[in-house]
Write a protein that holds these residues in place. Sequence first.
Motif, PDB file in Angstrom:
ATOM      1  N   ALA A 165      11.814  -6.248  -9.598  1.00  0.00           N
ATOM      2  CA  ALA A 165      11.547  -5.715 -10.838  1.00  0.00           C
ATOM      3  C   ALA A 165      10.397  -4.954 -11.237  1.00  0.00           C
ATOM      4  N   ALA A 166      10.839  -4.444 -12.535  1.00  0.00           N
ATOM      5  CA  ALA A 166      10.971  -2.955 -13.094  1.00  0.00           C
ATOM      6  C   ALA A 166       9.104  -2.721 -12.868  1.00  0.00           C
ATOM      7  N   ASP A 167       8.025  -4.004 -12.924  1.00  0.00           N
ATOM      8  CA  ASP A 167       6.711  -3.836 -12.252  1.00  0.00           C
ATOM      9  C   ASP A 167       6.511  -4.065 -11.531  1.00  0.00           C
ATOM     10  N   ALA A 168       7.882  -3.869  -9.680  1.00  0.00           N
ATOM     11  CA  ALA A 168       7.175  -3.528  -8.936  1.00  0.00           C
ATOM     12  C   ALA A 168       6.144  -2.401  -8.577  1.00  0.00           C
ATOM     13  N   ALA A 169       5.408  -2.073  -7.805  1.00  0.00           N
ATOM     14  CA  ALA A 169       5.253  -1.020  -6.452  1.00  0.00           C
ATOM     15  C   ALA A 169       6.344  -0.396  -7.102  1.00  0.00           C
ATOM     16  N   PRO A 170       6.511   1.463  -7.004  1.00  0.00           N
ATOM     17  CA  PRO A 170       7.814   1.897  -6.904  1.00  0.00           C
ATOM     18  C   PRO A 170       7.977   2.443  -5.434  1.00  0.00           C
ATOM     19  N   ASP A 171       6.597   2.712  -4.988  1.00  0.00           N
ATOM     20  CA  ASP A 171       7.227   2.069  -2.727  1.00  0.00           C
ATOM     21  C   ASP A 171       7.996   1.174  -2.599  1.00  0.00           C
ATOM     22  N   GLU A 172       6.760  -0.222  -2.850  1.00  0.00           N
ATOM     23  CA  GLU A 172       7.860  -0.773  -2.415  1.00  0.00           C
ATOM     24  C   GLU A 172       9.455  -1.624  -3.114  1.00  0.00           C
ATOM     25  N   ARG A 173       9.400  -0.763  -3.662  1.00  0.00           N
ATOM     26  CA  ARG A 173      10.452  -0.713  -4.645  1.00  0.00           C
ATOM     27  C   ARG A 173      12.280   0.009  -3.804  1.00  0.00           C
ATOM     28  N   ARG A 174      11.689   1.296  -4.178  1.00  0.00           N
ATOM     29  CA  ARG A 174      12.372   2.138  -2.711  1.00  0.00           C
ATOM     30  C   ARG A 174      11.961   1.049  -1.471  1.00  0.00           C
ATOM     31  N   ALA A 175      11.697   0.796  -1.068  1.00  0.00           N
ATOM     32  CA  ALA A 175      12.019   0.726   0.038  1.00  0.00           C
ATOM     33  C   ALA A 175      12.711  -0.788   0.213  1.00  0.00           C
ATOM     34  N   TRP A 176      12.329  -1.318  -0.141  1.00  0.00           N
ATOM     35  CA  TRP A 176      13.880  -2.482  -0.464  1.00  0.00           C
ATOM     36  C   TRP A 176      15.205  -2.189  -0.850  1.00  0.00           C
ATOM     37  N   ARG A 177      14.895  -1.715  -2.231  1.00  0.00           N
ATOM     38  CA  ARG A 177      16.472  -0.816  -2.485  1.00  0.00           C
ATOM     39  C   ARG A 177      17.104  -0.169  -0.772  1.00  0.00           C
ATOM     40  N   PHE A 178      16.527   0.925  -0.202  1.00  0.00           N
ATOM     41  CA  PHE A 178      16.941   1.637   1.083  1.00  0.00           C
ATOM     42  C   PHE A 178      17.481   0.646   2.000  1.00  0.00           C
ATOM     43  N   LEU A 179      16.395  -0.344   2.535  1.00  0.00           N
ATOM     44  CA  LEU A 179      17.592  -1.862   2.943  1.00  0.00           C
ATOM     45  C   LEU A 179      18.183  -2.575   2.515  1.00  0.00           C
ATOM     46  N   LEU A 180      18.689  -3.005   1.499  1.00  0.00           N
ATOM     47  CA  LEU A 180      19.823  -3.696   0.800  1.00  0.00           C
ATOM     48  C   LEU A 180      20.624  -3.010   0.373  1.00  0.00           C
ATOM     49  N   ALA A 181      21.086  -1.145   0.665  1.00  0.00           N
ATOM     50  CA  ALA A 181      21.591  -0.400   0.772  1.00  0.00           C
ATOM     51  C   ALA A 181      22.052  -0.314   2.204  1.00  0.00           C
ATOM     52  N   TRP A 182      21.401  -0.185   3.013  1.00  0.00           N
ATOM     53  CA  TRP A 182      21.921   0.325   4.347  1.00  0.00           C
ATOM     54  C   TRP A 182      22.716  -1.370   4.746  1.00  0.00           C
TER      55      TRP A 182
END
Length: 291
Positions: free
Chosen positions: A211-228
């Motif tokens: 979600a847009a209000d999540a912490a940026p570092d946490e959001r980046r981590a999830w994006r990378f794992l899902l992309a992987w």
Amino acid sequence: AAPKNSGISAPTIAIGTLLLGRGAGTLAGLLLATTFDWSYRARTVQLDTLLALFETTAILAFWRIEAALRAAPGPPDREALGARRRNLVWMHVSLGLAVLAKGPVGWIIPLLAITAYLAWERRLRDVRGLLPLWGLAISLLPGVVWIASAVALGPPGFFHNAVVDNLFGRAVTGTSHAQPFLYYFEKFPPDLLPWLLLLPVTIWSARRTLAADAAPDERRAWRFLLAWIATSFLFFSLASGKRLRYLLTIEPAFALLFAATLRVWLPSSLRAPRVLAITGGVLGVGLLVGA
């Protein structure tokens, strides 16, 4: 079994520490070591396990570059992560070893994950900086030299059998192990037991974290794992030839994702008295050891 398992759990822990913090990184290593398929293949002599090691170390090197971009300048943060060029060398050496282990797929899969993540972050132009000419020479030239030497020294028809039939034929025309597109959707999930049981919570956590209000570092981590996970899953699903062990290389990503899930879910779900929390923790450790 122990050296093979710990050999790939170590970079998984390192990636998890950079992505999620030390506790979640250690948990990811434990989850990976106790995943059904992973613990089984750690006792087998297969190149897929070696390929998973090299691909995971290549991704670790990439994420050290990413983490250094946001680390505080000076010691200990940025210096501990190493210079960008050193990590780029490490990444391309790992990619080159992956190519020598199982061919072009060892180069394609990690870079697909990295490219998808950077595209999601709207930083697709950064891909060019990760692929300097000297880096491509490190990651691709050893494989080219090896196959050229093998063709020169091998018997007639070696190139056709080893490259045309074994690589391109298996991937495109299904000359070996041909399966339908949905094969992995049906057959792969049980390989992630017992931690597959966390999948419903993972889906809930992903919606919350992205979600847009999540912490940026946490959001980046999830994006990378899902992309992987998504890029590898789609790539191998589109290939005609399929075997379950081809997806071994994304099991570290699932372990990291499940560790991230527990990191998000447990603090928001545990509101019990301390004695119950301690009891639950002891039972959890017992279940982990049993798994």
